[in-house]
Design a protein around this motif. Structure first.
Motif, PDB file in Angstrom:
ATOM      1  N   SER A  25       0.830  -1.205   0.000  1.00  0.00           N
ATOM      2  CA  SER A  25       0.000   0.000   0.000  1.00  0.00           C
ATOM      3  C   SER A  25       0.864   1.254   0.000  1.00  0.00           C
ATOM      4  O   SER A  25       0.557   2.240  -0.693  1.00  0.00           O
ATOM      5  CB  SER A  25      -0.933  -0.005   1.215  1.00  0.00           C
ATOM      6  N   SER A  26       1.969   1.239   0.773  1.00  0.00           N
ATOM      7  CA  SER A  26       2.862   2.402   0.788  1.00  0.00           C
ATOM      8  C   SER A  26       3.542   2.583  -0.566  1.00  0.00           C
ATOM      9  O   SER A  26       3.777   3.710  -1.015  1.00  0.00           O
ATOM     10  CB  SER A  26       3.907   2.247   1.897  1.00  0.00           C
ATOM     11  N   LEU A  29       0.953   4.137  -2.766  1.00  0.00           N
ATOM     12  CA  LEU A  29       0.788   5.540  -2.383  1.00  0.00           C
ATOM     13  C   LEU A  29       1.911   6.379  -2.971  1.00  0.00           C
ATOM     14  O   LEU A  29       1.664   7.462  -3.523  1.00  0.00           O
ATOM     15  CB  LEU A  29       0.764   5.659  -0.858  1.00  0.00           C
ATOM     16  N   SER A 124      -4.178  -2.983  -2.367  1.00  0.00           N
ATOM     17  CA  SER A 124      -3.219  -1.890  -2.184  1.00  0.00           C
ATOM     18  C   SER A 124      -3.282  -0.874  -3.319  1.00  0.00           C
ATOM     19  O   SER A 124      -2.966   0.307  -3.110  1.00  0.00           O
ATOM     20  CB  SER A 124      -1.796  -2.452  -2.072  1.00  0.00           C
ATOM     21  N   GLY A 128      -3.768   2.936  -2.229  1.00  0.00           N
ATOM     22  CA  GLY A 128      -2.826   3.984  -2.607  1.00  0.00           C
ATOM     23  C   GLY A 128      -3.528   5.183  -3.208  1.00  0.00           C
ATOM     24  O   GLY A 128      -3.187   6.340  -2.908  1.00  0.00           O
TER      25      GLY A 128
END
Length: 268
Positions: A25-26, A29, A124, A128
């Motif tokens: 997910s990071s 993002l 994810s 994001g």
């Protein structure tokens, strides 16, 4: 002699799955924030709409629109105070249109097909988009708020707790509209359709209490304006920042935010 079977790989434990989900997910993002930085034209175009409307309604229509707002007739400073909460929420609606367009681009340009061949946490990709949109919307709200302060908006009576509650409401409203925008982007065949499908997020504030009180609207239209998502949020924000009555608008605004978030999440 039989050939020995290869050992079956162990399924990742729950903490490992959570760690992988957070990592993916990071990464998504960061991908979306890099896109926003490299292609800022869409964000800037959507952000300019509330800023232009703020300046237009204050300096062009301000004297006429402010009649009856404030004490004793036309008062531009009173109208600035009345107008700003609605423009802040309109900024959120404008910014989330970019989310619908970005999601639609991902779905139609082939990147999702590539992601499906990779060992990544599938939600994810959307997470994001959502977190990136919330961050961009908050920054946009801060910019519009800075312009409003520069032209005379003041909130001298709000306490630190009320400011925190106002910020929390803005973030919750952003999250709700972002998930709705994600759903619109997923069902749109192309970016143009996604932009058109998300246009109600800009038009709804025009039929709310953002620019004129609900009481000034035709009687048959007042229930529509009063109970749509933007009006309760706007009135709650006015109550927190300006000390006006909130009444039932507080819980109604939170209920709308939670309902729209759930609808957009399960739709997506």
């Amino acid at each position: 002699m039989s050939t020995p079977l290869a050992p079956t790989p162990l399924a990742p434990t729950r903490p490992a799955r959570i760690s992988l989900a957070l990592r993916d997910s990071s990464t998504m993002l960061r991908r979306n924030l890099l896109h926003a930085r490299r292609y800022p034209s869409l964000t800037l175009n959507l952000l300019l709409t509330p800023v232009v409307l703020l300046l237009l309604f204050v300096y062009i229509f301000g004297d006429a629109m402010s009649a009856g707002i404030g004490d004793g007739g036309a008062d531009r400073s009173a109208y600035i105070a009345y107008l700003v909460p609605g423009l802040l929420l309109m900024t959120i609606g404008s910014t989330t249109i970019g989310t619908a367009v970005s999601v639609s681009n991902d779905m139609t340009e082939g990147i999702i097909a590539r992601f499906r061949t990779m060992a990544i946490h599938r939600p994810s990709v959307l997470i994001g988009h959502v977190i990136g949109s919330v961050l961009q919307s908050v920054l946009s709200v801060l910019l519009v708020g800075a312009v409003a302060v520069a032209i005379g908006f003041r909130s001298t009576d709000a306490t630190a707790l009320e400011w925190a509650a106002a910020l929390g409401l803005l973030v919750l409203f952003t999250l709700a509209l972002t998930w709705i925008a994600v759903g619109m982007g997923l069902v749109s065949p192309n970016a143009e359709a996604a932009s058109n499908n998300a246009m109600p997020l800009i038009f709804l504030p025009f039929i709310s209490s953002a620019f004129v009180p609900v009481d000034a609207m035709p009687g048959w239209f007042q229930p529509i304006a009063e109970y749509q998502p933007f009006t309760p949020a706007i009135e709650t924000l006015r109550g927190l920042l300006l000390g006006t009555g909130i009444g039932h608008n507080g819980w109604l605004a939170v209920a709308w935010c939670l309902a729209l978030t759930a609808l957009g999440y399960f739709w997506s």
